[in-house]
Design a protein around this motif. Structure first.
Motif, PDB file in Angstrom:
ATOM      1  N   LEU A 135       1.961  12.713  21.462  1.00 28.50           N
ATOM      2  CA  LEU A 135       1.994  13.784  20.465  1.00 28.50           C
ATOM      3  C   LEU A 135       2.326  13.227  19.084  1.00 28.50           C
ATOM      4  O   LEU A 135       1.662  13.553  18.093  1.00 28.50           O
ATOM      5  N   GLU A 158      -0.578  11.181  17.570  1.00 25.96           N
ATOM      6  CA  GLU A 158      -1.636  12.045  17.040  1.00 25.96           C
ATOM      7  C   GLU A 158      -1.220  12.670  15.716  1.00 25.96           C
ATOM      8  O   GLU A 158      -2.022  12.775  14.780  1.00 25.96           O
ATOM      9  N   TRP A 178       1.778  22.485  13.678  1.00 26.17           N
ATOM     10  CA  TRP A 178       0.834  21.548  14.292  1.00 26.17           C
ATOM     11  C   TRP A 178       1.096  21.426  15.793  1.00 26.17           C
ATOM     12  O   TRP A 178       0.162  21.458  16.593  1.00 26.17           O
ATOM     13  N   ARG A 223       0.189  24.720  17.648  1.00 20.21           N
ATOM     14  CA  ARG A 223      -1.270  24.840  17.742  1.00 20.21           C
ATOM     15  C   ARG A 223      -1.820  23.860  18.765  1.00 20.21           C
ATOM     16  O   ARG A 223      -2.721  24.191  19.546  1.00 20.21           O
ATOM     17  N   ARG A 224      -1.266  22.647  18.800  1.00 17.81           N
ATOM     18  CA  ARG A 224      -1.722  21.629  19.762  1.00 17.81           C
ATOM     19  C   ARG A 224      -1.504  22.093  21.190  1.00 17.81           C
ATOM     20  O   ARG A 224      -2.378  21.934  22.044  1.00 17.81           O
ATOM     21  N   TYR A 225      -0.363  22.684  21.478  1.00 19.09           N
ATOM     22  CA  TYR A 225      -0.082  23.150  22.834  1.00 19.09           C
ATOM     23  C   TYR A 225      -0.864  24.413  23.165  1.00 19.09           C
ATOM     24  O   TYR A 225      -1.282  24.608  24.300  1.00 19.09           O
ATOM     25  N   ALA A 276      -4.338  23.220  24.029  1.00 20.79           N
ATOM     26  CA  ALA A 276      -4.493  22.225  25.078  1.00 20.79           C
ATOM     27  C   ALA A 276      -4.813  22.887  26.402  1.00 20.79           C
ATOM     28  O   ALA A 276      -4.329  23.971  26.708  1.00 20.79           O
TER      29      ALA A 276
END
Length: 334
Positions: free
Chosen positions: A140, A143, A320, A323-325, A328
């Protein structure tokens, strides 16, 4: 107050006169009585005018005047002055940590600028538990750094439930039970658990039911601060109606260590099958009774104090990560 070279600059008459003012004439930021706030921080942190005056190299009477003016400005008492000692009022207890943290951040930024005047940014301090950091956090963070390379990050890690004690961080991924509190908590990962071991140990499960297998195998535990070392196995046994004698086996500081012991053939541990999907897919671990998976009662939460959300770096990282989780797939830990 204080002579030349004092660590606590002397306010002029206009400083005291402006204390009751609510805002600058142009309607901008509310004017802050910084000297008075510094005086209150010193006194409130020590609960002593004597100690605070010595630390700031000023007289007790001058210090008392500053605190008194701040109380007048706010319209409430910050300190209870008693014969047996001094104590913070409810208002003082609410203000002190905010003031102390603000001065800490100012000091940190000023030190950074003195070391490198050309670097006007800040370091984002992030805390993650060891297991989350090892399994998901490192990817994480890599990225995020690729997306925002100009923001330096300081990462710390320690075991425990909830926010790390005694650490000053901007954001923290915490391992905890669901509960309400003052902090903003975004759920990232709700942890499930199922027995996992090497294929060789799993082969012993053939012809045995779940309870028989677990009673005949070394149990590997993950310790939690303030909890019995057998907490997770107790939850799992209760959920599946098992009498397996959980007060035995080896206990480790983190789930990563328990999993490494299991991979080495040391016994059976409880894992989240999604979080450790790579070990399962690679054949290092197997889950011989997948239908017995249950919720652990714990999860990983991205946690930040509401007051820190005005910090652009904090808001950026939080949005961020959330939103990533959110985007996913369910079988991807990050």
């Amino acid at each position: 107050m204080g002579g030349k070279g004092s660590a606590f600059p002397r306010p002029d008459a206009a400083d005291a006169a402006r204390l009751p003012e609510a805002a600058e004439p142009d309607g901008g930021r509310v004017w802050l009585p910084l000297n008075a706030l510094r005086a209150f921080e010193a006194v409130g942190g020590r609960l002593s005018f004597t100690g605070a005056a010595a630390a700031l190299h000023i007289s007790q009477s001058a210090l008392s005047r500053h605190v008194g003016r701040l109380e007048e400005y706010l319209g409430c008492r910050l300190l209870d002055r008693r014969a047996q000692g001094m104590a913070l009022t409810a208002a003082g207890a609410a203000l002190l940590p905010v003031v102390a943290d603000s001065f800490d951040r100012i000091e940190e930024t000023m030190k950074m600028l003195r070391r490198d005047p050309g670097h006007a940014g800040r370091v984002l301090k992030i805390h993650m538990p060891p297991t989350f950091l090892h399994v998901a956090g490192l990817t994480l963070l890599a990225e995020f750094r690729r997306a925002f390379p100009g923001l330096p990050i300081d990462v710390s890690s320690s075991n425990g439930i909830g926010l790390p004690a005694g650490r000053s961080v901007d954001l923290a991924v915490v391992f905890d039970r669901p509960h309400l509190g003052d902090a903003i908590r975004d759920p990232l990962w709700m942890v499930s658990q199922t027995p996992a071991c090497t294929p060789e140990i799993a082969a012993r499960a053939e012809g045995l039911d779940l309870a028989e297998f677990l009673r005949s195998t070394e149990l590997l535990h993950v310790k939690l601060e303030g909890e019995p070392y057998s907490t997770f196995w107790s939850v799992y046994a209760r959920h599946n109606g098992l009498d397996i004698g959980v007060q035995r086996g080896l206990a480790f500081e983190s789930e990563v260590l328990a999993v490494q012991c299991a991979v080495a053939g040391g016994g059976v541990t409880l894992v989240d099958p999604d979080m450790f999907a790579a070990d399962i897919a690679g054949g290092r671990l197997v889950t011989p009774f997948p239908d017995t998976t249950c919720a652990s009662g714990f999860g990983y939460y991205l946690t930040v104090h509401p007051d820190d959300m005005v910090d652009p770096a904090v808001a950026l990282f939080r949005s961020w990560v959330v939103r990533r989780y959110t985007q996913a797939p369910s079988d991807d830990p990050v």
